[in-house]
Scaffold this active site. Structure first.
Site, PDB file in Angstrom:
ATOM      1  N   GLY A  80       0.836  -1.207   0.000  1.00  0.00           N
ATOM      2  CA  GLY A  80       0.000   0.000   0.000  1.00  0.00           C
ATOM      3  C   GLY A  80       0.860   1.242   0.000  1.00  0.00           C
ATOM      4  O   GLY A  80       2.044   1.187  -0.329  1.00  0.00           O
ATOM      5  N   ASN A  81       0.277   2.365   0.337  1.00  0.00           N
ATOM      6  CA  ASN A  81       1.068   3.600   0.459  1.00  0.00           C
ATOM      7  C   ASN A  81       0.430   4.506   1.510  1.00  0.00           C
ATOM      8  O   ASN A  81      -0.605   4.177   2.083  1.00  0.00           O
ATOM      9  CB  ASN A  81       1.207   4.296  -0.898  1.00  0.00           C
TER      10      ASN A  81
END
Ligand code: C5P
Length: 398
Positions: free
Chosen positions: A205-206
């Site tokens: 993810g980020n």
């Protein structure tokens, strides 16, 4: 203002006498006005005065012996709720949802924009508790009508006077004027991160929170647009009832949803931080800790922006975002051209308070004709208003 349904909430401040002028001016401007008073407000101004000026009974209790005042119905009826004057006490109740009078009950039930015009003494206004409560109300998307500076009831001079009724009416009038600027327009927004699964438990993810895109969705809806928000995994969500949220997890899901909604949209705002790559394979079972290394082969995700840019018609606008760590302006410009954006919003990572997770952001807007607008560090709500202003200006040429 004509035909607008406005609830005026009055609380127990000496400035309550100005509520009479406020109600009179609103009625004169063609608004339909209902007045709510807290019990303390009645010590300062008579309900009969405000009932006469608004031409309707004034409510000050959630229920009486003969009736239960339906605060939910009132909250849904209004086009705007304006609390003027707002005391430190009712401000605190609104900020914390302490629902012990009809005004706070209606506030909590209202789906319309809420404006508040505080009135209190200079030190009460400056107090950390008051300022924290103001921030809480702003964070919920409410609108502050700033206090004035001058002589206060205590004899002290400073900040804390309620805004003049004329200024409150002007704020409401400006709001209703801008509320229609995107009426009939369909706006699609991508926001948040994407999660690309490695196995049923782990993902790539980020750090995107989705806050900027959510603020854009609320702002576009507040201006009358029909908004579809395609939102990756986020702890937050829009406030405005005019926003339809489509929850997605992966870039592929976001791509599918965007392709489905783009043809019917006038505008696409692409603020999502889409993962560029995803694991080639997703394990069906949780991966075990066995080998010392665990290579994960990544494959490219679809570029949503590039695909929409290809599909864009002359009647559609696309706004993109860029977050660059070097050669910001040339890189953002190149991205705008490559992806066929009408303008691009450049986020600065170098300024404290800007970018991921924060409630504030600092942006520049780059146009195709080389015009560049630089903005100050602002709340994401205020940044959203600047971006939607640009969208509305470009759309007005269509
Ligand atoms: O990731 P990048 O910096 O290229 O993102 C620039 C713009 O492209 C952003 O508006 C982002 O939302 C969009 N984008 C997208 N699909 C991707 C990657 C980026 O829509 N796969």
């Amino acid at each position: 203002m004509k035909g607008k349904k406005i609830i005026v909430g009055v609380t127990g401040s000496i400035a309550a006498y100005k509520a009479a002028t406020l109600v009179r001016l609103l009625v004169k401007a063609g608004a339909e006005v209902r007045v709510l008073m807290t019990p303390a407000a009645q010590q300062f101004i008579s309900p009969l005065t405000l009932a006469t000026l608004s031409k309707h009974p004034v409510h000050s209790e959630i229920s009486s012996e003969s009736a239960w005042n339906n605060h939910v119905e009132m909250g849904l009826w209004a086009d705007a709720l304006v609390v003027a004057p707002l005391t430190a006490s009712t401000l605190a109740k609104m900020a914390h949802g302490i629902c012990d009078n009809i005004l706070v009950a209606v506030y909590l039930s209202a789906r319309c924009p809420v404006f508040f015009a505080p009135a209190m003494d200079v030190d009460m206004w400056a107090h950390r508790s008051t300022q924290d409560n103001v921030k809480r109300l702003l964070d919920c998307g409410n609108h502050l009508i700033p206090v004035g500076v001058g002589e206060l009831a205590s004899g002290l001079i400073g900040e804390g006077r309620m805004a003049e009724p004329e200024d409150i009416v002007a704020t409401l009038a400006a709001h209703f004027q801008s509320a229609d600027t995107l009426k009939g327009r369909k706006v699609m927004i991508t926001a948040g991160p994407t999660y690309e699964p490695i196995d049923p438990v782990r993902f790539i993810g980020n750090r995107s929170s989705g806050k900027m895109g959510i603020a854009l969705a609320d702002e576009a809806a507040a201006r009358g647009a029909e908004v579809t928000l395609i939102l990756g995994p986020s702890f937050y969500g829009p406030q405005h009832p005019g926003v339809t949220t489509i929850a997605v997890q992966t870039a592929d899901e976001m791509y599918e949803a965007a392709l489905m909604h783009f043809p019917g949209s006038d505008v696409a705002i692409l603020s999502a931080a889409v993962a560029d790559y995803r694991p080639q394979d997703t394990a069906n079972q949780k991966l075990k800790k066995i080998a010392d290394t665990l290579p994960i082969q990544l494959v490219k995700n679809p570029d949503i922006a590039a695909e929409l840019g290809r599909l864009k018609t002359t009647k559609q606008l696309i706004v993109g975002f860029a977050l660059e760590t070097n050669d910001e302006i040339p890189n953002a410009k190149a991205k705008m051209e490559k992806k066929n954006f009408d303008f691009i919003v450049l986020n600065s990572l170098n300024d404290p308070g800007a970018g991921f997770v924060h409630d504030t952001n600092k942006i520049s807007i780059l146009h195709r004709n080389n015009k560049i607008l630089h903005f100050e560090l602002k709340s994401k709500t205020a940044v959203a208003a600047d971006i939607i202003d640009e969208v509305a200006t470009l759309l007005s040429d269509f």
